[in-house]
Design a protein around this motif. Structure first.
Motif, PDB file in Angstrom:
ATOM      1  N   GLY A  94       6.552 -13.541  -0.211  1.00 56.55           N
ATOM      2  CA  GLY A  94       5.971 -12.858  -1.092  1.00 56.55           C
ATOM      3  C   GLY A  94       6.076 -13.070  -2.258  1.00 56.55           C
ATOM      4  N   SER A  95       5.087 -12.756  -2.720  1.00 57.45           N
ATOM      5  CA  SER A  95       5.041 -13.495  -4.177  1.00 57.45           C
ATOM      6  C   SER A  95       6.552 -12.119  -5.281  1.00 57.45           C
ATOM      7  N   ASP A  96       7.017 -11.093  -4.861  1.00 58.39           N
ATOM      8  CA  ASP A  96       7.581 -10.203  -5.267  1.00 58.39           C
ATOM      9  C   ASP A  96       9.373 -10.923  -5.479  1.00 58.39           C
TER      10      ASP A  96
ATOM     11  N   THR B 254       2.056  -2.492 -17.117  1.00 60.43           N
ATOM     12  CA  THR B 254       2.131  -4.167 -16.635  1.00 60.43           C
ATOM     13  C   THR B 254       2.510  -3.636 -15.208  1.00 60.43           C
ATOM     14  N   TYR B 255       3.357  -4.771 -14.324  1.00 59.08           N
ATOM     15  CA  TYR B 255       3.615  -4.919 -13.046  1.00 59.08           C
ATOM     16  C   TYR B 255       4.793  -4.220 -13.214  1.00 59.08           C
ATOM     17  N   SER B 256       4.613  -2.742 -12.762  1.00 55.22           N
ATOM     18  CA  SER B 256       6.032  -2.132 -13.239  1.00 55.22           C
ATOM     19  C   SER B 256       7.653  -2.476 -12.526  1.00 55.22           C
TER      20      SER B 256
ATOM     21  N   PHE C 278       3.606 -12.533 -17.640  1.00 54.87           N
ATOM     22  CA  PHE C 278       2.283 -11.162 -17.421  1.00 54.87           C
ATOM     23  C   PHE C 278       1.286 -11.483 -16.590  1.00 54.87           C
ATOM     24  N   PRO C 279       0.647 -10.425 -16.282  1.00 46.81           N
ATOM     25  CA  PRO C 279      -0.330 -10.789 -14.807  1.00 46.81           C
ATOM     26  C   PRO C 279      -1.903 -11.129 -15.927  1.00 46.81           C
ATOM     27  N   ASN C 280      -1.995 -11.893 -15.390  1.00 49.80           N
ATOM     28  CA  ASN C 280      -3.541 -12.210 -14.831  1.00 49.80           C
ATOM     29  C   ASN C 280      -4.942 -12.587 -14.245  1.00 49.80           C
TER      30      ASN C 280
ATOM     31  N   ILE D  17       2.925 -16.642 -15.354  1.00 45.41           N
ATOM     32  CA  ILE D  17       1.190 -16.209 -15.385  1.00 45.41           C
ATOM     33  C   ILE D  17       0.795 -15.974 -13.821  1.00 45.41           C
ATOM     34  N   ASP D  18       1.450 -14.298 -13.334  1.00 44.81           N
ATOM     35  CA  ASP D  18       1.503 -13.713 -12.463  1.00 44.81           C
ATOM     36  C   ASP D  18      -0.336 -13.407 -11.989  1.00 44.81           C
ATOM     37  N   GLU D  19      -0.531 -14.480 -11.124  1.00 43.99           N
ATOM     38  CA  GLU D  19      -1.708 -14.223 -10.630  1.00 43.99           C
ATOM     39  C   GLU D  19      -2.165 -13.806  -9.726  1.00 43.99           C
TER      40      GLU D  19
ATOM     41  N   SER E 159      -1.037 -11.579  -0.060  1.00 41.50           N
ATOM     42  CA  SER E 159      -1.539 -10.332  -0.097  1.00 41.50           C
ATOM     43  C   SER E 159      -2.875  -9.727  -0.724  1.00 41.50           C
ATOM     44  N   LYS E 160      -3.396 -10.353  -1.500  1.00 39.67           N
ATOM     45  CA  LYS E 160      -4.870  -9.589  -2.203  1.00 39.67           C
ATOM     46  C   LYS E 160      -5.983 -10.104  -1.915  1.00 39.67           C
ATOM     47  N   SER E 161      -6.417 -11.466  -2.416  1.00 45.17           N
ATOM     48  CA  SER E 161      -7.344 -12.338  -1.996  1.00 45.17           C
ATOM     49  C   SER E 161      -7.285 -12.368  -0.455  1.00 45.17           C
TER      50      SER E 161
HETATM   51  C1  LIG Z   1       0.683  -7.380  -5.635  1.00 41.82           C
HETATM   52  C2  LIG Z   1       1.569  -7.514  -6.885  1.00 41.82           C
HETATM   53  C3  LIG Z   1       2.095  -8.568  -6.962  1.00 41.82           C
HETATM   54  C4  LIG Z   1       3.480  -8.389  -5.609  1.00 41.82           C
HETATM   55  O1  LIG Z   1       2.454  -9.761  -4.246  1.00 41.82           O
HETATM   56  P1  LIG Z   1       3.749 -10.031  -2.473  1.00 41.82           P
HETATM   57  O2  LIG Z   1       2.947 -11.197  -2.737  1.00 41.82           O
HETATM   58  O3  LIG Z   1       2.650  -9.059  -1.601  1.00 41.82           O
HETATM   59  O4  LIG Z   1       4.671  -9.836  -2.835  1.00 41.82           O
HETATM   60  C5  LIG Z   1       2.351  -9.150  -7.689  1.00 41.82           C
HETATM   61  N1  LIG Z   1       2.281  -8.893  -8.579  1.00 41.82           N
HETATM   62  C6  LIG Z   1       0.878  -8.085  -9.093  1.00 41.82           C
HETATM   63  C7  LIG Z   1       0.874  -7.987 -10.721  1.00 41.82           C
HETATM   64  C8  LIG Z   1       0.517  -6.999  -7.968  1.00 41.82           C
HETATM   65  O5  LIG Z   1      -0.277  -6.602  -8.114  1.00 41.82           O
END
Ligand SMILES: *Cc1c(COP(=O)(O)O)cnc(C)c1O
Length: 350
Positions: free
Chosen positions: A85-87, A110-112, A150-152, A180-182, A209-211
């Protein structure tokens, strides 16, 4: 006074993820999952998994997955890091790159998870306010720092900055690592992956996790120059020397090999998003310009917490952040078109 183990506890305030309710039939728009599910190739790969292979440790290099990603994004496998996971990738990156006495910079909104990691690892940081339009202001990041993240597009605002913006930031901070958190880049943003060729102080983190609709699989990726990736790998291997398990590696690879499926589904999400933005604005909501699979909206005459509760009673779950500046906003994930129509129908009657 007798001491107990409780006197030696690490006292932390954890990140709280959006809820995963057990009830069926809810319209779940609270954790930015993809409503369309992973590629059919993932389903096929799932059926071909061999339980016999679970006897062995997984490929410590995740070489199949790295090779597929390297080909897709025109990188070398040594520029790629895989995590659970990106976390996890973010946590390990904080540990690897943010060891300065100078403060790490990130936006106030931002991402908490970022402030949670800084507290966990004792990293000094400074949160930089977004402007009144909830945008990141470039000049605010031209100050002494021990790194920038930061996320972008940014979360939970959904607002995207261009590749030029990030390039200027890299030039202004040649001695800082910039992450950069994409997480949401596939929903209409332009990735800054091509900048890796010219800047060694850039690390890009993405998630499946998303796309890619694989939140349950837990796959995150970092892309950087080979030296940065090696440093990250060394920290990771000081903690747990296997990346992700055999099942996750196999299914994630299948997803990458069917990138077209991801792009198609992202397109559907984007059109449902644009419909939602238009309808919400017509109902008087202020909606930030989103390039993600969620929208961030507030209404001048509706209290966000009350609306959150009333939506929930109607079976629609969205996310609210109890935080200064944004406590009148709701973050609404983009589901199917039918789900978004349900939401709009509820709001029209509300
Ligand atoms: C959802 C999300 C993550 C975490 O994604 P995982 O891979 O599910 O851990 C990381 N950064 C941002 C900004 C997110 O919204």
């Amino acid at each position: 006074m007798k001491m107990s183990w409780k006197d030696y506890l690490r006292d932390v305030e954890p990140y709280v993820a959006g809820e995963q309710p057990k009830m069926a039939n809810l319209i779940k728009l609270n954790t930015n999952e993809n409503p369309y599910g992973p590629s059919p190739k993932v389903e096929a790969a799932l059926k071909l998994l061999e339980s016999e292979k679970l006897r062995l440790y997984p490929d410590a290099d995740a070489s199949g997955l790295k090779k597929a990603l390297a080909e897709l994004y025109h990188l070398k496998p040594e520029q790629i890091f895989i995590g659970n996971g990106s976390d996890e990738v973010l946590a390990l990156s904080f540990l690897t790159f943010f060891n300065s006495e100078k403060p790490l910079l990130f936006p106030d909104i931002t991402y908490s998870f970022y402030p949670v990691y800084t507290r966990l690892f004792g990293i000094p940081y400074k949160s930089i306010p977004l402007n009144d339009q909830f945008e990141i202001v470039l000049d605010d990041y031209k100050q002494e720092n021990g790194g920038i993240i930061f996320p972008n597009p940014n979360a939970p605002t959904g607002i995207l900055v261009g590749v030029d913006f990030i390039e200027t930031l890299l030039q202004a901070n040649p001695n800082s690592m910039i992450i950069i958190d994409e997480a949401y880049i596939d929903f209409g943003g332009e990735s800054c992956l091509p900048l890796l060729e010219r800047y060694d102080n850039l690390l890009i983190i993405q998630t499946f996790s998303k796309s890619r609709s694989l939140a349950g699989l837990r796959i995150g990726v970092a892309y950087g120059n080979t030296e940065a990736i090696e440093a990250l790998q060394n920290v990771k291997n000081s903690f747990n020397s296997y990346p992700v398990d055999y099942i996750a590696q196999t299914l994630a690879t299948a997803s990458v090999l069917d990138n077209e499926d991801m792009l198609q589904k992202a397109k559907k999400v984007m059109s449902a998003r644009d419909y939602t933005i238009k309808e919400l604005r017509q109902l008087g909501f202020e909606v930030l310009e989103s390039k993600t699979n969620f929208v961030f909206a507030r209404h001048p005459h509706l209290d966000a917490k009350k609306l959150l509760a009333d939506l929930r009673t109607a079976g629609i779950i969205v996310r609210h952040f109890n935080q200064p500046r944004i406590d009148q906003f709701l973050r609404i994930s983009i589901g199917t078109m039918a789900q978004m129509e349900e939401l709009i129908k509820f709001l029209k009657e509300y």
